[in-house]
Enzyme design. Structure first.
Site, PDB file in Angstrom:
ATOM      1  N   ASP A 181      17.025 -10.665  -6.366  1.00  0.00           N
ATOM      2  CA  ASP A 181      16.773  -9.436  -7.141  1.00  0.00           C
ATOM      3  C   ASP A 181      17.885  -8.428  -6.865  1.00  0.00           C
ATOM      4  O   ASP A 181      18.598  -8.536  -5.861  1.00  0.00           O
ATOM      5  CB  ASP A 181      15.398  -8.825  -6.812  1.00  0.00           C
ATOM      6  CG  ASP A 181      15.290  -8.319  -5.377  1.00  0.00           C
ATOM      7  OD1 ASP A 181      15.827  -8.979  -4.455  1.00  0.00           O
ATOM      8  OD2 ASP A 181      14.674  -7.256  -5.157  1.00  0.00           O
ATOM      9  N   GLU A 207      13.416  -8.098  -2.401  1.00  0.00           N
ATOM     10  CA  GLU A 207      14.016  -7.446  -1.232  1.00  0.00           C
ATOM     11  C   GLU A 207      14.268  -5.976  -1.520  1.00  0.00           C
ATOM     12  O   GLU A 207      14.037  -5.111  -0.672  1.00  0.00           O
ATOM     13  CB  GLU A 207      15.328  -8.144  -0.833  1.00  0.00           C
ATOM     14  CG  GLU A 207      15.819  -7.785   0.569  1.00  0.00           C
ATOM     15  CD  GLU A 207      16.636  -6.501   0.666  1.00  0.00           C
ATOM     16  OE1 GLU A 207      16.776  -5.964   1.768  1.00  0.00           O
ATOM     17  OE2 GLU A 207      17.122  -6.018  -0.378  1.00  0.00           O
TER      18      GLU A 207
HETATM   19  N1  BES Z   1      21.802  -5.927   1.670  1.00  0.00           N
HETATM   20  C1  BES Z   1      21.194  -4.656   1.805  1.00  0.00           C
HETATM   21  C2  BES Z   1      21.199  -4.121   3.225  1.00  0.00           C
HETATM   22  C3  BES Z   1      22.556  -3.948   3.840  1.00  0.00           C
HETATM   23  C4  BES Z   1      23.642  -3.526   3.105  1.00  0.00           C
HETATM   24  C5  BES Z   1      22.716  -4.188   5.167  1.00  0.00           C
HETATM   25  C6  BES Z   1      24.878  -3.381   3.695  1.00  0.00           C
HETATM   26  C7  BES Z   1      23.938  -4.026   5.754  1.00  0.00           C
HETATM   27  C8  BES Z   1      25.038  -3.626   5.018  1.00  0.00           C
HETATM   28  C9  BES Z   1      19.762  -4.750   1.284  1.00  0.00           C
HETATM   29  O1  BES Z   1      19.699  -5.395   0.038  1.00  0.00           O
HETATM   30  C10 BES Z   1      19.230  -3.366   1.049  1.00  0.00           C
HETATM   31  O2  BES Z   1      19.730  -2.701   0.196  1.00  0.00           O
HETATM   32  N2  BES Z   1      18.194  -2.958   1.788  1.00  0.00           N
HETATM   33  C11 BES Z   1      17.548  -1.727   1.548  1.00  0.00           C
HETATM   34  C12 BES Z   1      16.214  -1.691   2.185  1.00  0.00           C
HETATM   35  C13 BES Z   1      15.081  -2.143   1.308  1.00  0.00           C
HETATM   36  C14 BES Z   1      13.765  -1.969   2.012  1.00  0.00           C
HETATM   37  C15 BES Z   1      15.053  -1.460  -0.035  1.00  0.00           C
HETATM   38  C16 BES Z   1      18.358  -0.598   2.135  1.00  0.00           C
HETATM   39  O3  BES Z   1      19.024  -0.759   3.165  1.00  0.00           O
HETATM   40  O4  BES Z   1      18.307   0.479   1.543  1.00  0.00           O
HETATM   41 MN    MN Z   2      20.804  -7.103   0.047  1.00  0.00          MN
HETATM   42 MN    MN Z   3      20.330  -3.900  -1.511  1.00  0.00          MN
END
Ligand code: BES
Ligand code: MN
Ligand code: MN
Length: 462
Positions: A88, A158
């Site tokens: 997603d 995610e």
């Molecule tokens: N892949 C990201 C997280 C990420 C990005 C980790 C860059 C390290 C470096 C992940 O898809 C993401 O965006 N996570 C969200 C959290 C989620 C609960 C919506 C975030 O970090 O905002």
């Molecule tokens: Mn991600």
């Molecule tokens: Mn992300």
């Protein structure tokens, strides 16, 4: 290894063409209008896994978007790597800031990607990085060189908090049993400076609403006597941080793990140039918590940020109105030992307490998740280091990332397995932002590095 590398070389164009097709499907999990596209994307992943040689490929329905599973068990006595990723993507808006359509992938060159990068929503986060694993798996299968078992778990929620994946994990512990989890959903420092992510922040996300008078009012007739919810919300938010950049919510820092001076010193060894950082972002200077470096502020320290704020008149021209309500979405990034639920409660209590009597405040929690730290003294970490060393020609630097992947802490709790965070994106690839892109160098480097990881990991576990 040479046969895998030859196979990869011979199939380069097709690996890219297929990724482009994958990126064309708008798998925006947050937007119910795209539910059918999200399902179609799950189908794409499932069929890619099947074509690559996976067995027992299934699309598991959930209360939300489907989870795709597939596996290849070469020998039950051998170790099992569970590859996790998400198909997603974040909503693409604001659309007018994209230089090409978010779901019409095009290859363009950039300063940091002189070999070209594919521009599309999800190219880096995380469809491009998931697809590297499918192509690496295909190559190992085609050359009969998969050295241990592999399971794929690719979810579609995610970006909206993974809550159904949590239930799925608890209900399918046997299916997901493995010796290590491998995730490519993070970044490296630079294309000539590989790194491995050894920590992620947690998250508490909520929405607040401040309601004043029972209807919008004439700002001349009533202004001066009636508390304006927009003004009040701004005052309340402003008071959440002091002049030193510390969050003022009582108890907020109680559980924060403080690093030893030596650990902080290590953390700050990662290459970082403040001038380049501010220049890239178009800001004159950074602004964060006093007493910590930018690297620390964005990794081992918690934060509080407004993600969106609205209320009153925002149309063309002017309307003299004293609005009845105002709202904001607020996120707090958390660090090891802080608990998302506890922080949400502390915030709620404090926010209700600081509200003046002239307004009513409601706080609605959204998703959350815990921080994670991955160990560096394990065979899997050593295998990832060695794999990157082989393909980049340099040892990767351990870094703590500021982003969140809440499922990592959950995997550890429910499946009792540690994770390796071997991502290949760059922080400047504009994930969650217009013009997201993923370097072709990074895509191919990932596909090449993954089989080495499997090789070295399987050897170490012999
Ligand atoms: N892949 C990201 C997280 C990420 C990005 C980790 C860059 C390290 C470096 C992940 O898809 C993401 O965006 N996570 C969200 C959290 C989620 C609960 C919506 C975030 O970090 O905002
Ligand atoms: Mn991600
Ligand atoms: Mn992300």
């Amino acid at each position: 290894m040479q046969t895998v590398l030859n196979y990869l070389k011979e199939n380069k164009q097709r690996q890219l063409d297929e990724l482009v097709e994958f990126l064309r499907i708008p798998s925006v999990s947050a937007d119910p209008k795209h539910a059918a596209d999200v399902r179609k994307t799950a189908g794409f992943v499932a069929s890619a896994l099947t074509k690559a040689g996976a067995d027992n490929v299934r699309i598991h329905d959930t209360k939300g978007h489907p989870i795709v599973y597939g596996e290849k068990i070469v020998d039950p006595k051998k170790p099992t790597v569970l590859v996790y990723g998400h198909y997603d993507v974040q909503p693409p808006d604001p659309l007018n800031l994209w230089t090409s359509g978010p779901f019409e992938p095009v290859i363009k060159k950039t300063d940091l990607h002189p070999d070209g990068a594919v521009f599309a929503r999800g190219s880096c986060d995380d469809k491009g990085q998931v697809y590297m694993h499918i192509k690496a798996f295909e190559a190992m299968m085609a050359t009969d060189s998969l050295p241990c078992n592999i399971k794929f778990l690719v979810e579609g929620e995610e970006e909206v908090g993974s809550s159904n994946l949590e239930d799925f994990c608890r209900a399918n512990k046997d299916l997901l049993a493995c010796s290590v989890i491998l995730i490519s959903d993070t970044s490296i420092i630079a294309n000539n400076c590989p790194s491995l992510t050894v920590g992620l922040r947690g998250l508490s996300y909520l929405e607040v609403e401040v309601v004043g008078p029972n209807r919008d009012l004439h700002s001349g007739v009533y202004g001066g006597a009636v508390g304006n919810p927009v003004n009040i919300l701004c005052e309340m938010i402003a008071s959440l941080k002091d002049k030193k950049g510390k969050i003022t919510i009582p108890g907020f820092y109680d559980d924060v793990v403080r690093l030893k001076p030596a650990e902080r010193k290590d953390l700050n060894k990662a290459p970082f140039k403040i001038k380049e950082y501010t220049k890239d972002l178009g800001i004159k200077e950074t602004r964060g918590e006093d007493g910590f470096t930018v690297i620390e502020q964005t990794s081992i320290r918690p934060t509080l940020d407004v993600n969106g704020i609205w209320g009153g008149y925002i149309g063309e021209g002017a309307k003299t109105v004293l609005p009845s309500k105002a709202s904001a979405k607020i996120s707090m990034r958390l660090v090891p030992n802080q608990q998302s639920d506890k922080i949400t409660k502390l915030f709620t209590k404090h926010f209700e307490k600081i509200a003046p009597k002239s307004v009513k405040v409601t706080v609605k929690p959204h998703h959350g998740g815990e921080a994670a730290v991955t160990p560096t003294d394990t065979p899997e970490y050593a295998a990832a280091m060695k794999a990157m060393k082989t393909t980049f020609g340099k040892n990767p630097i351990p870094v703590r990332s500021g982003g969140s992947i809440p499922i990592v802490a959950l995997f550890e709790k429910v499946l009792k397995v540690k994770t390796v965070l071997m991502g290949f994106g760059l922080d400047s690839d504009n994930i969650h932002s217009p013009n997201e892109h993923y370097g072709l160098f990074n895509y191919y480097k990932g596909i090449e590095t993954i089989p080495y990881f499997f090789r070295y990991y399987a050897d170490a576990k012999k």
